[in-house]
Design an enzyme around this catalytic site. Structure first.
Site, PDB file in Angstrom:
ATOM      1  N   SER A  91       0.833  -1.195   0.000  1.00  0.00           N
ATOM      2  CA  SER A  91       0.000   0.000   0.000  1.00  0.00           C
ATOM      3  C   SER A  91       0.879   1.261   0.000  1.00  0.00           C
ATOM      4  O   SER A  91       1.594   1.509  -0.958  1.00  0.00           O
ATOM      5  CB  SER A  91      -0.970  -0.026   1.176  1.00  0.00           C
ATOM      6  N   LYS A 143     -20.730  17.811   7.502  1.00  0.00           N
ATOM      7  CA  LYS A 143     -19.651  18.225   8.390  1.00  0.00           C
ATOM      8  C   LYS A 143     -19.298  17.145   9.406  1.00  0.00           C
ATOM      9  O   LYS A 143     -18.139  17.043   9.834  1.00  0.00           O
ATOM     10  CB  LYS A 143     -20.028  19.530   9.120  1.00  0.00           C
TER      11      LYS A 143
END
Length: 278
Positions: A91, A143
């Site tokens: 990764s 949010k």
């Protein structure tokens, strides 16, 4: 092969920079900054012709992986740069590796894991059992997307999925450019799968199978150096300072380091977007 500090060497010198453990985030952020400084130090060393980037990492935060990747690319414009994959270069570890023009991996190295992951704990039921209620005041509906005190809505999930897909596109592009592969070929294996070094070579992610010293030899050949290489490691200035300052308090320093490592592991599990092998 001999090891030395950068200021004491003579003859054919090959620099070595280690990228080990989880990349970036929390306590590991300091290590990322140290790696960037080491790369720049070697880039400015006019007598150093070749550098081996030794990667043994499962990846980590996206931003830190990209910072190291970009700095290694700049280094490769000035020096011969070869990557040596250790036990694990997956990764974000692969993201860093593909910045090197040449990559050497052991046949059993675990690499690949091209993908992006973001995880969010949901403690709503636990909080309710404990009688804890969290009130949220926010400026927009997204949010608090990923708020652990409520269930994720379909809109929240689509929002985060869009973020990870966008980030995956950046990962695929970096691998394709670094390895000179078609993006479609990279996407075919960009499903998070882990590959052995041998499989990675077949997929075009690795140039050569071998160990660390094979990578050193390749760097020496690419730089057209002759003779026995002297391995040059960046000085650990902070470690030396602590050693002088603390004297006999080595145990206290070791405890502090262990605490930082534990905190880094905890940070890696917090919400966010990661190039991280699972």
């Amino acid at each position: 092969m001999r090891g030395e500090s950068p200021r004491l060497g003579s003859g054919p010198r090959v620099g070595v920079i280690d990228v080990k453990g989880t990349i970036g985030g929390g306590a590991d952020r300091d290590e990322t900054e140290d790696i960037l400084k080491r790369i720049r130090r070697f880039a400015e060393d006019g007598d150093l012709k070749a550098v081996v980037i030794r990667v043994d990492s499962p990846g980590g935060s996206v931003g830190a992986s990209q910072e190291i990747h970009d700095e290694v690319k700049r280094l490769a414009q000035k020096k011969v740069v070869v990557c040596s994959m250790g036990n694990l270069a997956a990764s974000g570890g692969l993201y860093v590796s593909v910045a090197c023009p040449k990559i050497v991996a052991n046949p059993g190295t675990l690499t690949g894991s091209i993908g992006v992951i973001s995880q969010f704990p949901n403690v709503k039921d636990l909080a309710e059992k404990l009688g804890v209620k969290v009130e949220t005041v926010k400026t927009g509906k997204l949010k608090d997307a990923g708020n652990p005190f409520r269930d994720m809505t379909p809109e929240d999930r689509a929002y985060w999925q869009g973020l990870v897909e966008n980030t995956l596109g950046q990962f695929v592009k970096a691998v394709a450019e670094g390895r000179k592969l078609d993006e479609a070929k990279v996407r075919a294996i960009a499903d998070g799968r882990v590959l052995t070094g041998a499989q990675a070579k077949e997929a075009g992610l690795v140039d050569q199978l071998g160990n660390f010293y094979d990578a050193v030899e390749l760097a020496k050949q690419e730089a057209k150096l002759s003779g026995e290489p002297v391995l040059v490691y960046p000085p650990d200035e902070r470690g030396r300072f602590l050693e002088q300052l603390m004297g006999g308090a080595a145990g206290a320093v070791a405890d502090a380091v262990a605490t930082r490592v534990a905190q880094g592991a905890a940070d890696a599990r917090q919400p966010g977007v990661y190039f991280l092998a699972r």
